[in-house]
Design an enzyme around this catalytic site. Structure first.
Site, PDB file in Angstrom:
ATOM      1  N   ARG A  32     -76.881 -51.268   9.318  1.00 38.54           N
ATOM      2  CA  ARG A  32     -77.163 -50.125   7.767  1.00 38.54           C
ATOM      3  C   ARG A  32     -76.389 -51.406   7.172  1.00 38.54           C
ATOM      4  NH1 ARG A  32     -80.383 -49.481   9.931  1.00 38.54           N
ATOM      5  NH2 ARG A  32     -81.508 -47.339  10.731  1.00 38.54           N
ATOM      6  N   SER A  49     -82.709 -39.888   5.767  1.00 44.67           N
ATOM      7  CA  SER A  49     -81.311 -39.773   6.537  1.00 44.67           C
ATOM      8  C   SER A  49     -79.908 -40.136   6.108  1.00 44.67           C
ATOM      9  CB  SER A  49     -81.041 -40.539   8.000  1.00 44.67           C
ATOM     10  OG  SER A  49     -80.086 -40.500   8.807  1.00 44.67           O
ATOM     11  N   GLU A 108     -74.728 -42.817   5.047  1.00 45.40           N
ATOM     12  CA  GLU A 108     -76.028 -43.646   5.157  1.00 45.40           C
ATOM     13  C   GLU A 108     -76.284 -43.878   3.087  1.00 45.40           C
ATOM     14  OE1 GLU A 108     -80.416 -44.584   6.672  1.00 45.40           O
ATOM     15  OE2 GLU A 108     -78.239 -44.519   8.057  1.00 45.40           O
TER      16      GLU A 108
END
Length: 308
Positions: free
Chosen positions: A178, A228, A298
């Site tokens: 990420r 998420s 995230e």
């Protein structure tokens, strides 16, 4: 309205359609969470010319700005966003040349996946259900089902904070979990070339169907969410830690830990960002108390708190 904004709008009207310039636009209408206060100005460039010309003026005049794709993976605070939001959903052209797909930053991942399939190109199936645009996906190296952007990106055309435009090839993207050089240096994605392999169209479609079914079974698609919420902690799964902290289906005001997938927070009905951020704090505290694991977000939190 601030006088400088009026001058900016006057300039933008030289090349943007009137309907592509909105004042005090509610971010609720442009996020998958259906949450967020108003932004000062929202613009919708439709071409590379419009996008680059708008960006260079905004950068030159030092206006604060935020690049918005499909509005997934973000939580906009209730006070909204000061400055200009550049909404890329109309900057979405996709073209194919042999086994390379060029996609403008606002192109939806599901559309790219479908076009790849139609052209018998394999390798992008993993992204068929990710609810975002290629610009955001490349920036954060999005992934699913053992695939990620680092596996398929050939090169990315970006703009830096001074308005310079250049290409970054895969080997210089500094791909991580990420994470990319684009994220670290706050570059803006203009478009990207996706390098795929020729394959069997029926098999590619089977893979897309399989991933779609698995996503529908596991993810809470019947409620608004940002996807998420937490990154995967090393050696753990965030959803499992949250479930084992007895938080499955936990309700805080109008926000809820999904009872279908504990890694998701959903908007039950008319939740605001304050509800969601308070629930995030509860989750992080409970998980740390139980497992001594600090969950890392995230999703991105942007904007300002609402004044009382």
């Amino acid at each position: 309205m601030h006088g400088n904004y009026e001058r900016l709008i006057y300039f933008l009207k030289n090349f943007l359609k009137d309907e592509n310039i909105k004042i005090s636009e509610s971010m609720k209408k442009h996020t998958t969470f259906n949450i967020g206060g108003p932004c000062d100005i929202m613009i919708f460039p439709e071409s590379e010319y419009e996008f680059i010309k708008s960006m260079k003026e905004i950068i030159d005049k030092k206006f604060p700005y935020f690049i918005l794709g499909s509005g997934s993976n973000i939580i906009v605070k209730d006070g909204g966003i000061r400055g200009i939001v550049i909404n890329l959903t109309k900057f979405n052209k996709i073209s194919v040349k042999e086994n390379i797909i060029n996609a403008k930053a606002g192109a939806k991942l599901c559309d790219i996946s479908n076009i790849a399939c139609k052209n018998s190109l394999s390798g992008f199936e993993f992204a068929c259900g990710i609810p975002g645009t290629i610009g955001g996906a490349v920036t954060m190296n999005a992934g699913a089902y053992d695939g990620e952007m680092s596996h398929v990106i050939h090169k990315v055309k970006v703009m830096d904070y001074e308005g310079n435009i250049f290409d970054i090839y895969n080997e210089n993207m500094d791909f991580g979990y990420r994470s990319t050089v684009i994220m670290k240096k706050k570059y803006v994605v203009i478009d990207c070339d996706i390098l795929l392999q020729f394959g069997d169209k029926n098999k590619i479609q089977e893979n897309i169907n399989d991933f779609t079914i698995r996503r529908n079974l596991k993810q809470p698609l019947d409620y608004p969410s940002a996807g998420s919420v937490f990154k995967r902690p090393e050696g753990y799964f965030a959803g499992k830690l949250i479930e084992d902290s007895d938080l499955r289906g936990y309700i805080h005001k109008n926000a809820m830990v999904s009872d279908k997938h504990c890694g998701f927070i959903v908007n039950r009905s008319c939740a605001n960002s304050k509800d969601v951020l308070e629930l995030i704090d509860i989750i992080k505290r409970k998980v740390y108390e139980n497992f001594k694991v600090e969950l890392e977000l995230e999703v991105r939190i942007i904007g300002e708190d609402k004044e009382n």
